[in-house]
Design a protein around this motif. Sequence first.
Motif, PDB file in Angstrom:
ATOM      1  N   ASN A 221      -1.625 -62.404   4.388  1.00 19.42           N
ATOM      2  CA  ASN A 221      -1.843 -62.076   2.981  1.00 19.42           C
ATOM      3  C   ASN A 221      -3.316 -61.823   2.672  1.00 19.42           C
ATOM      4  O   ASN A 221      -3.852 -62.252   1.643  1.00 19.42           O
ATOM      5  CB  ASN A 221      -1.297 -63.183   2.068  1.00 19.42           C
ATOM      6  N   VAL A 222      -3.980 -61.145   3.603  1.00 19.97           N
ATOM      7  CA  VAL A 222      -5.401 -60.803   3.459  1.00 19.97           C
ATOM      8  C   VAL A 222      -5.587 -59.355   3.881  1.00 19.97           C
ATOM      9  O   VAL A 222      -5.017 -58.920   4.878  1.00 19.97           O
ATOM     10  CB  VAL A 222      -6.291 -61.715   4.329  1.00 19.97           C
ATOM     11  N   GLN A 223      -6.372 -58.601   3.107  1.00 12.96           N
ATOM     12  CA  GLN A 223      -6.791 -57.259   3.501  1.00 12.96           C
ATOM     13  C   GLN A 223      -8.295 -57.243   3.732  1.00 12.96           C
ATOM     14  O   GLN A 223      -9.051 -57.918   3.022  1.00 12.96           O
ATOM     15  CB  GLN A 223      -6.468 -56.230   2.410  1.00 12.96           C
ATOM     16  N   LEU A 224      -8.711 -56.458   4.706  1.00 15.43           N
ATOM     17  CA  LEU A 224     -10.136 -56.210   4.946  1.00 15.43           C
ATOM     18  C   LEU A 224     -10.432 -54.766   4.561  1.00 15.43           C
ATOM     19  O   LEU A 224      -9.842 -53.838   5.123  1.00 15.43           O
ATOM     20  CB  LEU A 224     -10.468 -56.446   6.420  1.00 15.43           C
ATOM     21  N   TRP A 225     -11.349 -54.578   3.596  1.00 23.97           N
ATOM     22  CA  TRP A 225     -11.792 -53.245   3.210  1.00 23.97           C
ATOM     23  C   TRP A 225     -13.131 -52.972   3.874  1.00 23.97           C
ATOM     24  O   TRP A 225     -14.107 -53.715   3.659  1.00 23.97           O
ATOM     25  CB  TRP A 225     -11.965 -53.138   1.697  1.00 23.97           C
TER      26      TRP A 225
END
Length: 374
Positions: A221-225
Amino acid sequence: MKKRKIITSVINNFDSDQRVQKVCGSLMKFGFEVEVVATNLRGEPKLNFPYPVHYLNLSAQSGMKMYLDFNRKLFFKLNSIAKKDDILLANDLDALLPNYLISKIKGCELVFDSHEIFSEVPTLYNRPFRKKIWKTLEKSIVPNLKHFYTVSNGYADWFEKAYQNRPEVVMNVPLIQKNADTKLSIDLPEISTEKILIYQGVINFSRGIGKMIEAMQFLENVQLWIVGNGPKKVEFETLTEDLKLENKVKFLGNVSPNQLKCITPKADLGLSLEEDYGISYRYALPNKIFDYTHAGIPILGTYLPEIKATIENYRLGKTIENHEPKHIAERIKMMLEEGKSPYTENLKRAAEVFNWSHEEKKLEGIYSVFNEQK
């Protein structure tokens, strides 16, 4: 009385070079005319600025061929536009030689803004011949510079020890923009319940980007931009695909500084995980640290001295102990569980300290000598 002109040159695409843009804006406030020479590195610049901007078309976008082409074209461009009373401002060592030669040929004053220790950058790691070329150039010119500034005390200490010439320190910190345009004009990745991590800057070797991507294997439940562009972008996109992390790692590409100010506050955590591949990174104090601070997001930083001291002294976040992906993931989990609130007041206080209005006063002191010469 006619204003003196400062001609500043940089190899970067000027649209995304926040430091040089800030310096140019300040120089105009100080009463100088400004002219810029930049390039089409990684894209065609839009050139929507209140002063002339010339851009040089580079025949190559990386490697020594790029630097040779830039130096040759910059020399001829400066030779055609510079006059004796003009002041030449070289941004980094890769722009210094043409500026130095033209300053001697035409009798112009020369100023050097060293954004890094170019002869010690990680891309010269294990490339002794190329490093020797840049080191020889550095040794030939830097000890004799009269007007010279850089971005961190660590860099200033190094130059003083190496060449007995200590530069002034003008940190690369943001402007405070109380009435900034906050309208977002680009599409962002879809978010449901995910927390957002952000890396902003050049996508290159030794910035910890590969380790960030690998750490995403251990986070849910984590995104890296990843916001920016650079020579290693395709490599890191391939790594993302190989690890089947396309749903977690998003490459947003280059965005303008104004748009970046809209995007960064949306993140829950800012990453600055530079690796120790040489002196230039060891003593770096990247502008992303201060961009995150102004955006009000806590920071997970590297253990390198300037970054670690800034984060810990102002309590802006935490630092890693090593670059093992599992360790990075553990620190990210810890900080995401804490949330932003433990750091909010510290970030606000630090933003008041680290802002361009303070650094601009130092810059004005450096350039005041040229106004006195009128």
